[in-house]
Structures are given as structure tokens and as C-alpha cells.
Design a protein around this motif. Sequence first.
Motif, PDB file in Angstrom:
ATOM      1  N   PHE A  45       0.829  -1.208   0.000  1.00 53.04           N
ATOM      2  CA  PHE A  45       0.000   0.000   0.000  1.00 53.04           C
ATOM      3  C   PHE A  45       0.863   1.257   0.000  1.00 53.04           C
ATOM      4  CE2 PHE A  45      -2.240   3.455   2.137  1.00 53.04           C
ATOM      5  CZ  PHE A  45      -3.306   3.597   1.259  1.00 53.04           C
ATOM      6  N   THR A  46       1.915   1.241   0.826  1.00 54.68           N
ATOM      7  CA  THR A  46       2.778   2.428   0.889  1.00 54.68           C
ATOM      8  C   THR A  46       3.421   2.700  -0.471  1.00 54.68           C
ATOM      9  OG1 THR A  46       3.254   1.723   3.128  1.00 54.68           O
ATOM     10  CG2 THR A  46       4.521   3.547   2.296  1.00 54.68           C
ATOM     11  N   LEU A  56       2.164   2.010  -3.358  1.00 59.42           N
ATOM     12  CA  LEU A  56       1.130   2.614  -4.204  1.00 59.42           C
ATOM     13  C   LEU A  56       0.900   4.075  -3.830  1.00 59.42           C
ATOM     14  CD1 LEU A  56      -1.664  -0.101  -4.448  1.00 59.42           C
ATOM     15  CD2 LEU A  56      -0.393   0.878  -6.342  1.00 59.42           C
ATOM     16  N   LEU A  57       0.868   4.308  -2.512  1.00 61.88           N
ATOM     17  CA  LEU A  57       0.653   5.668  -2.023  1.00 61.88           C
ATOM     18  C   LEU A  57       1.704   6.613  -2.594  1.00 61.88           C
ATOM     19  CD1 LEU A  57      -1.061   7.239   0.309  1.00 61.88           C
ATOM     20  CD2 LEU A  57       1.033   7.006   1.610  1.00 61.88           C
ATOM     21  N   ALA A  90       3.703   5.928  -5.298  1.00 59.92           N
ATOM     22  CA  ALA A  90       3.776   5.912  -6.764  1.00 59.92           C
ATOM     23  C   ALA A  90       2.586   6.582  -7.437  1.00 59.92           C
ATOM     24  CB  ALA A  90       3.899   4.473  -7.260  1.00 59.92           C
ATOM     25  N   VAL A  91       1.388   6.388  -6.906  1.00 60.55           N
ATOM     26  CA  VAL A  91       0.246   6.935  -7.633  1.00 60.55           C
ATOM     27  C   VAL A  91      -0.426   8.102  -6.916  1.00 60.55           C
ATOM     28  CG1 VAL A  91      -0.178   4.730  -8.762  1.00 60.55           C
ATOM     29  CG2 VAL A  91      -1.510   5.359  -6.760  1.00 60.55           C
ATOM     30  N   PHE A  92       0.150   8.539  -5.794  1.00 57.23           N
ATOM     31  CA  PHE A  92      -0.432   9.690  -5.110  1.00 57.23           C
ATOM     32  C   PHE A  92       0.610  10.784  -4.874  1.00 57.23           C
ATOM     33  CE2 PHE A  92      -2.120  11.503  -0.945  1.00 57.23           C
ATOM     34  CZ  PHE A  92      -3.025  12.338  -1.570  1.00 57.23           C
ATOM     35  N   LEU A  93       1.642  10.474  -4.071  1.00 53.75           N
ATOM     36  CA  LEU A  93       2.596  11.518  -3.703  1.00 53.75           C
ATOM     37  C   LEU A  93       3.444  11.977  -4.888  1.00 53.75           C
ATOM     38  CD1 LEU A  93       3.725  10.256  -0.178  1.00 53.75           C
ATOM     39  CD2 LEU A  93       1.976  11.947  -0.773  1.00 53.75           C
ATOM     40  N   VAL A  94       3.994  11.022  -5.623  1.00 52.36           N
ATOM     41  CA  VAL A  94       4.854  11.401  -6.753  1.00 52.36           C
ATOM     42  C   VAL A  94       4.079  12.201  -7.807  1.00 52.36           C
ATOM     43  CG1 VAL A  94       6.178  10.498  -8.708  1.00 52.36           C
ATOM     44  CG2 VAL A  94       6.589   9.613  -6.410  1.00 52.36           C
ATOM     45  N   PRO A  95       2.906  11.726  -8.254  1.00 52.53           N
ATOM     46  CA  PRO A  95       2.180  12.517  -9.257  1.00 52.53           C
ATOM     47  C   PRO A  95       1.825  13.917  -8.772  1.00 52.53           C
ATOM     48  CG  PRO A  95       1.289  10.322  -9.164  1.00 52.53           C
ATOM     49  CD  PRO A  95       2.248  10.427  -8.029  1.00 52.53           C
ATOM     50  N   VAL A  96       1.385  14.007  -7.503  1.00 53.82           N
ATOM     51  CA  VAL A  96       1.027  15.336  -7.006  1.00 53.82           C
ATOM     52  C   VAL A  96       2.257  16.231  -6.983  1.00 53.82           C
ATOM     53  CG1 VAL A  96       0.262  16.612  -4.978  1.00 53.82           C
ATOM     54  CG2 VAL A  96      -1.009  14.612  -5.717  1.00 53.82           C
ATOM     55  N   TYR A 105       4.898  15.934  -8.817  1.00 51.08           N
ATOM     56  CA  TYR A 105       5.293  16.218 -10.189  1.00 51.08           C
ATOM     57  C   TYR A 105       4.385  17.280 -10.813  1.00 51.08           C
ATOM     58  CZ  TYR A 105       7.019  15.255 -14.907  1.00 51.08           C
ATOM     59  OH  TYR A 105       7.578  15.372 -16.147  1.00 51.08           O
ATOM     60  N   ALA A 106       3.104  17.207 -10.476  1.00 55.96           N
ATOM     61  CA  ALA A 106       2.175  18.220 -11.006  1.00 55.96           C
ATOM     62  C   ALA A 106       2.541  19.595 -10.470  1.00 55.96           C
ATOM     63  CB  ALA A 106       0.736  17.862 -10.633  1.00 55.96           C
ATOM     64  N   LEU A 164      -7.150  20.519  -6.536  1.00 53.05           N
ATOM     65  CA  LEU A 164      -6.755  19.702  -5.389  1.00 53.05           C
ATOM     66  C   LEU A 164      -6.851  20.508  -4.101  1.00 53.05           C
ATOM     67  CD1 LEU A 164      -5.469  16.876  -4.803  1.00 53.05           C
ATOM     68  CD2 LEU A 164      -3.273  18.029  -4.811  1.00 53.05           C
TER      69      LEU A 164
END
Lengths: 315, 304
Positions: free
Chosen positions: A36-37, A39-40, A42-48, A50-51, A294
Motif C-alpha cells: 500500500f505504501t 502505491l501511495l 507511486a500513484v499519489f505523492l509522486v504525481p502530485v 510532479y504536477a 486539489l
Amino acid sequence: MSSKGAAPPSAAAADPPRRTGRREQRVAAAVLLTPFTALLVAVFLVPVGYAIYLSLFSEDHEGLGFGGGRTVFTGLRSYLSVLQDPSFLTGFGTIALYCVIFVPLVVISALALALLLDSGLVRMRRTAQMLVYLPHAVPGIIAAVIWLYLYTPGLSPVIKLFAQADITIDFLGLHTVLPSIVNIALWSGLGYNMIIFYAALQALPREVIEAATIDGAGGIRTALQVKVPIIRGSVVMVCMFSLIGALQLFTEPMLMNQATPMVNSRFTPNMYIYDAAFRRNNYGLASAASVILLIVTCVLSYAVTRWSGRRERRA
Amino acid sequence: MTTSTPTTPVKAPQGPPARPLGKPFGRSKLTSRGIANAVVLIAALYTMLPALWLLLASTKNADALFGSDILSFGDFSFGRNLSDLFSMDGGLYGEWYVNSLLYAVVGALVGSLISVAAGYAFDKYEFRHKEKLFGLVLTGVMVPPTVLALPLYLVASNIGMVNTFWSVFIPVLFNPFGVYLARLLSSGYVPNEVLEASRVDGAGELQTYVRVSLRMLGPGFVTVFLFQLTAIWNNFFLPMVMLSDQHLYPLSLGLYTWNSAATVSPEYYPLVVIGSLLAVVPLIVAFVMLQRYWKSGLTAGSVK
């Protein structure tokens, strides 16, 4: 990556169960949390992250140059252009108007249905629940397709029915298209919210209702002055999820966009982001708009949680 | 309103627990019963009629869809529509169906295993920064997936994963609400004494999780699974952003493209209708079959 799960022992760690070693428990926690961490991150913290990073830069190249373009730091300029763009603000205006119509409508009707079911006056309660709930199992895009067809002249039996009574109805007109979208959301969400309320009502201690009845309160008064205040927490939760859901509005208007000029390609903030990224290829702008959306979402949910928390404490 | 209420305490009724007490609506009870039933009936009609329309419309060909009365069966072409559906564009619809099943069923299965494991760890173990990490989970619950879709696309395009199966499959595994729900359900379903007993027996922590706790978490697992299944089956924005290869589309995106094609070539209309009907079936079946689980899930989420 899983450093959070596998954190070293802390002196303050609370009462450890006795038999097996703390070490083994920490390892177990780490193993169970690692996927889970990951995923957290890779698909939450990093994209945010990066955005946020991308929103501060702008591509200098023309057209679709690959790698050829220069990336220039532009600071908050993208944010400024998003916030000054009338079509972005109009999108928030649309959402606000949508909320003003949708939230009271869905809360009141779901609550009314739940109270009626709870009152014991209704026959075949389980069947009724199931029937009202089922649209929630219909995917959003399909709900939108169904209703779009019911709104389309020539296809719609509803319009034909009205026409027989000499009433012309345009579901996709300037002033009707938003209510038409609200209707789709209501159709999908009514049963879901009704069941949340009904479950909360079923959990009420019966003594409270009994006391109200002894005090001479009728069914309607008991419902409004006793039951509703007690399940206020659920009401606030439904309001909050409806508001957050409203900010996501995308699927239905995207489909409407195919059918009526009244819904343009920047009708909601999400559509604005999609338009900026994939039609205008302006990632800086799209990222800035994403970050703003966001922030608005987080502020809104935080505010509602705080507000409801305070109400809760005062009660 | 205060007319005929008894002054002596009313005994709690022994019947079904949800029964109302006393006389809720006094003398007008019969009328109020009528009104209550009428209101619920109207609500049920409101929710069912569009679904019924979908069912009836799927039996019509393009001409009948626009021309005939909706309730007439004059031009029954359900079978025709069905075979058209699966043969159109080289059988794309079948591929979309398989894709949706892969994304949703496998995704929900793997995703809920991950979420339940994390939720269980949050419930049963102490570790550093636990509540901070959980705060991050709660933030994840609040953040709408559509807000994440564009940033995800940007990352995926940077590492060359755009327009692959994984670009849709991996993000949908992330289900913070599932973790939240699983933590709640774990504290409800798995008593700490069971863990203690298992430890006394000399079982390792992970062994206990797999052999004992996971079994007790069964109903909770089904709840999380069902929520995630619905969410992935509904997923539209993410595939739309990530995918350009029609062969990778899930049903939602495929039907959307067919619907836009229909504005130009109307022979797609009946296909969108019957395609939509078939796309709804698995979820309805899952919901009807697993009714008691999702109800308990909703209850756990709303009432504490």
C-alpha cells in the motif's frame, strides 16, 4: 520505500503485546503495509509532487516538438493565467450552482425516503430499498447515456409523452441543461444516500423514539425533531461527499458535450483540465489547474470536517 | 397531536426491532400510510423506469428506436442487435468487456488484498508515525481520483507507460477508502484475544494474519472488494486520459466513443443501448448477490 512501515523502534511505542517480539510485529506491519505504501508513493505523492513541479514551468517549443523544446521556469505564472481565465472560473461557478441545486435535493429526498422506510408505514421495505438503490450499480457513463437518450428529441419517450399533451420540453436548453445533469446525479445517488441514512436511523436507540412518543410527539415531529438531529453526522457526511463528488463532475457533461452546444468543452474544472492538457497541449496550465482543484477539494473537506466536528462537540 | 398517547410507560414491543412505537400519525394513520407508500412507490418508479427503458430500447433497431412507441414490441430485434454488437468493428465490444473484467475483477481483488492488509496493520500494530501515515490515507480518501488523473498521466508519460494496460491497472489498485474501511472492520471482526492466543500457540505474525485473521476478515474483504469493483467498473476519466489504443479500452470508454460515432452514423445507437445494458449486468448481479455485505460496509462507514 517502505521506510515508514519499517520504522526503527520508538521509545514511545505503546504497550506491546507480550509474547512474540516487538521486532516480529514491526516486521509484520512493514510487510503488510509495503504494497500500500508503495502505491501511495507511486500513484499519489509522486504525481502530485510532479504536477506541482510542472505547474511552475512552461514549455517553450511550438507545436508538438519532442524534446526540442526548452523548459522555462515561469514561477506562478501558470496559476495566474488559470485564475484569470474566465472559463476556469465559470467552471467553478457551474459547480457551485450545481451544488446549490443538487445537495439540498439529494439530502432532503434521501432523508425523506429513509424516514418513511424507518417509520414502519411502508410495505415491502427491502424491495423498495433495492429498487431505489439499483441505479447506483449503473456505471456513471451508462447512467449518462440512458438519460441523454431520454433527453434527446426523437429518441425520448418522455418528450413524446409531453408532446401528446402539447407541452414542448427541451432538456438540453440553456437553463435546463444543468438541472438535467443534476437529475442524472440524483438518479444515481438517491438510493445510496438513502441507505446511509436508513442505516443510521436503524442504529438509533429505540428508547429515544419511545420517549418522544410518550411525550406526545407525532410521527412527523419525532422524525424532524428527534431522529434527524441525532443522525446529523450522517447528514454532514453525505453533504461533504456530495460536494467533493460535485468537484469531480466530468463524465456526464462530457457526454452532454457531444449532444448539445450548451455544454462547452470547459464546462467544469475537470473538463478545463482535460481541455488544457489534451486539446491545447499546455501541461503547465493543466497542472496548475489540477493543483488548484486539489487545494480547493482539500480546503473544502477540511472545512466541512472541522465545522461538523465543532457542531458535534457543542451538541 | 397529543391526543391519545398513553400516560403509562409503553412496553418495548417484542416484534421486529424497526417497528414504530405508539401511533405515529394518530387518527390519520391510514392516510399517512397511503401517502408514505405512494411516495416510496414514486421514488421506485423514478429509479426503475429509465432502466426499464434501456431494456425495452435494446430490443429495437435504429429505425424503431427513433420511430416507434417505446412500449411496442413491433420490431423485435434483440438478437440482431446482440450479434451486431459483438461483430461491429471487428469484435471490439468483446475485447472491451474482457478488458473491463480484467481491470475491475483482478484490480479489485489485488487492490482489496492490499487495502485489507494495510488496514489490518493499522488496526493491530504499533509503529512509528502510524497516525501521520494514516492521516495521509485519509487525505487520499478526500482527493478525488479525477484530480489525480492528469498528474498520473504526466508521470506515466515520463516513464513511457502511457497507453499500456498497466497505466490503468496500477492506479486503480490504490484504494485509501478501502484501507480506512478495513481498519474499521478489522477492529470489529478480529478480536485482539485471537491474536494473543495465536501468539501463545507460537504462530508467527504473518502466519496468524493469513491463517486466522484474513478468514475472520472475510465479510470485510467482500465489502472492500465490492466498493472497488464498482469504482473501477465506473472508471472513465483515467482510461480516457491514459489510453489511445481502442483494444485496451474498458467498456465505459468504448461506449463513449461509440456514442460519439453515433452522432454521425446512427447505426451505432442500438449498439450503444444494448452495449450499455450488457455492461450493467455484472454489477447488478454482484450487488444482488452480495447485498448483505455492502450494506454492512455502508453501515460501518456511516454509523460508528
